[in-house]
Design a protein around this motif. Structure first.
Motif, PDB file in Angstrom:
ATOM      1  N   UNK A   1       6.764  13.959 -16.723  1.00 44.99           N
ATOM      2  CA  UNK A   1       6.248  12.639 -17.091  1.00 44.99           C
ATOM      3  C   UNK A   1       7.384  11.667 -17.407  1.00 44.99           C
ATOM      4  N   UNK A   2       8.445  12.174 -18.060  1.00 38.99           N
ATOM      5  CA  UNK A   2       9.585  11.311 -18.415  1.00 38.99           C
ATOM      6  C   UNK A   2      10.296  10.797 -17.167  1.00 38.99           C
ATOM      7  N   UNK A   3      10.419  11.660 -16.158  1.00 39.52           N
ATOM      8  CA  UNK A   3      11.055  11.252 -14.904  1.00 39.52           C
ATOM      9  C   UNK A   3      10.227  10.164 -14.223  1.00 39.52           C
ATOM     10  N   UNK A   4       8.934  10.363 -14.163  1.00 42.05           N
ATOM     11  CA  UNK A   4       8.050   9.373 -13.541  1.00 42.05           C
ATOM     12  C   UNK A   4       8.023   8.072 -14.333  1.00 42.05           C
TER      13      UNK A   4
ATOM     14  N   UNK B   1       1.261   7.262  -8.455  1.00 45.15           N
ATOM     15  CA  UNK B   1       0.010   7.939  -8.782  1.00 45.15           C
ATOM     16  C   UNK B   1       0.271   9.187  -9.617  1.00 45.15           C
ATOM     17  N   UNK B   2       1.393   9.856  -9.381  1.00 47.12           N
ATOM     18  CA  UNK B   2       1.783  10.968 -10.260  1.00 47.12           C
ATOM     19  C   UNK B   2       2.085  10.441 -11.657  1.00 47.12           C
ATOM     20  N   UNK B   3       2.756   9.288 -11.722  1.00 50.18           N
ATOM     21  CA  UNK B   3       3.035   8.667 -13.016  1.00 50.18           C
ATOM     22  C   UNK B   3       1.740   8.391 -13.766  1.00 50.18           C
TER      23      UNK B   3
ATOM     24  N   UNK C   1       3.928  17.431  -6.365  1.00 54.17           N
ATOM     25  CA  UNK C   1       4.214  16.089  -6.845  1.00 54.17           C
ATOM     26  C   UNK C   1       5.449  15.505  -6.189  1.00 54.17           C
ATOM     27  N   UNK C   2       5.499  14.186  -6.175  1.00 52.20           N
ATOM     28  CA  UNK C   2       6.687  13.456  -5.754  1.00 52.20           C
ATOM     29  C   UNK C   2       7.193  12.665  -6.945  1.00 52.20           C
ATOM     30  N   UNK C   3       8.476  12.761  -7.238  1.00 52.97           N
ATOM     31  CA  UNK C   3       8.999  12.148  -8.462  1.00 52.97           C
ATOM     32  C   UNK C   3       9.126  10.627  -8.381  1.00 52.97           C
TER      33      UNK C   3
END
Length: 199
Positions: A112-115, A14-16, A8-10
């Motif tokens: 998830x919180x970071x994203x 799309x990860x978000x 993943x990339x923070x």
């Protein structure tokens, strides 16, 4: 037990948009997740991708339509032009790496919180104060933001190498170790779910 490597990339929208679906799928099938944050821009460079800033206007115009479509479909808030994007991914990635090593909190929730901080809350995830706050809210020691920086940097670099070797070229990218089945994109999570059900 299946094991999923999650590259993943923070700062990836799309990860978000993947939300907590990976964690729900893993729980349903008794699978384990190893979170592997990496420098997504370098992954593009290494595997024939193009950084967003260098993409053709047609691609970026389509992205500007597709992201809100997916956000609406998933019922997730999204700022198409975040106040803090792009930013240095290393500090938030190191925090995930340190939290994974320490245990004791909600690691998926932290990711998830970071994203969400980037794409919904207009927060700067390269800011140590923000990272400490997100760590604490996810059940981890906020001081992890300041610990293990050398190990974090080492692991962050190794995650990039492992991603290239595993055949990853974007994010989110999920690899089931036992079968070498690869799934690129939050829109492939249903296929990952089906694969684990059949394994």
């Amino acid at each position: 037990m299946a094991h999923i490597d999650y590259y993943l990339g923070t700062i990836s929208p799309w990860c978000y948009l993947a939300g907590n679906r990976l964690e729900e799928i893993a729980a349903r099938h008794g699978a384990q997740i190893t979170y592997k944050p990496l420098d997504l821009l370098q992954l593009f460079d290494r595997t024939g991708g193009i950084r967003p800033a260098d993409r053709h206007a047609s691609r970026m115009e389509y992205r500007a339509q597709e992201l809100p479509r997916w956000a609406a479909h998933l019922g997730m808030p999204l700022n198409l032009k975040p106040a803090h994007w792009p930013v240095n991914m290393a500090p938030s990635s190191y925090a995930i790496i340190a939290a994974q090593a320490a245990g004791g909190g909600d690691l998926g929730g932290l990711v998830q919180a970071i994203l969400r901080a980037v794409w919904a809350d207009q927060r700067d995830i390269s800011d140590d104060a923000v990272i400490r706050d997100l760590l604490g809210a996810s059940g981890f020691d906020p001081a992890l933001a300041d610990k293990g920086l050398f190990v974090g940097a080492e692991t962050y670099g190794r995650n990039l190498e492992e991603a290239v070797q595993a055949g990853a070229f974007g994010a989110p990218f999920y690899v089931v170790r036992e079968t070498d089945q690869r799934f690129w994109g939050q829109d492939r999570l249903d296929f990952l779910d089906r694969h684990l059900a059949q394994a």
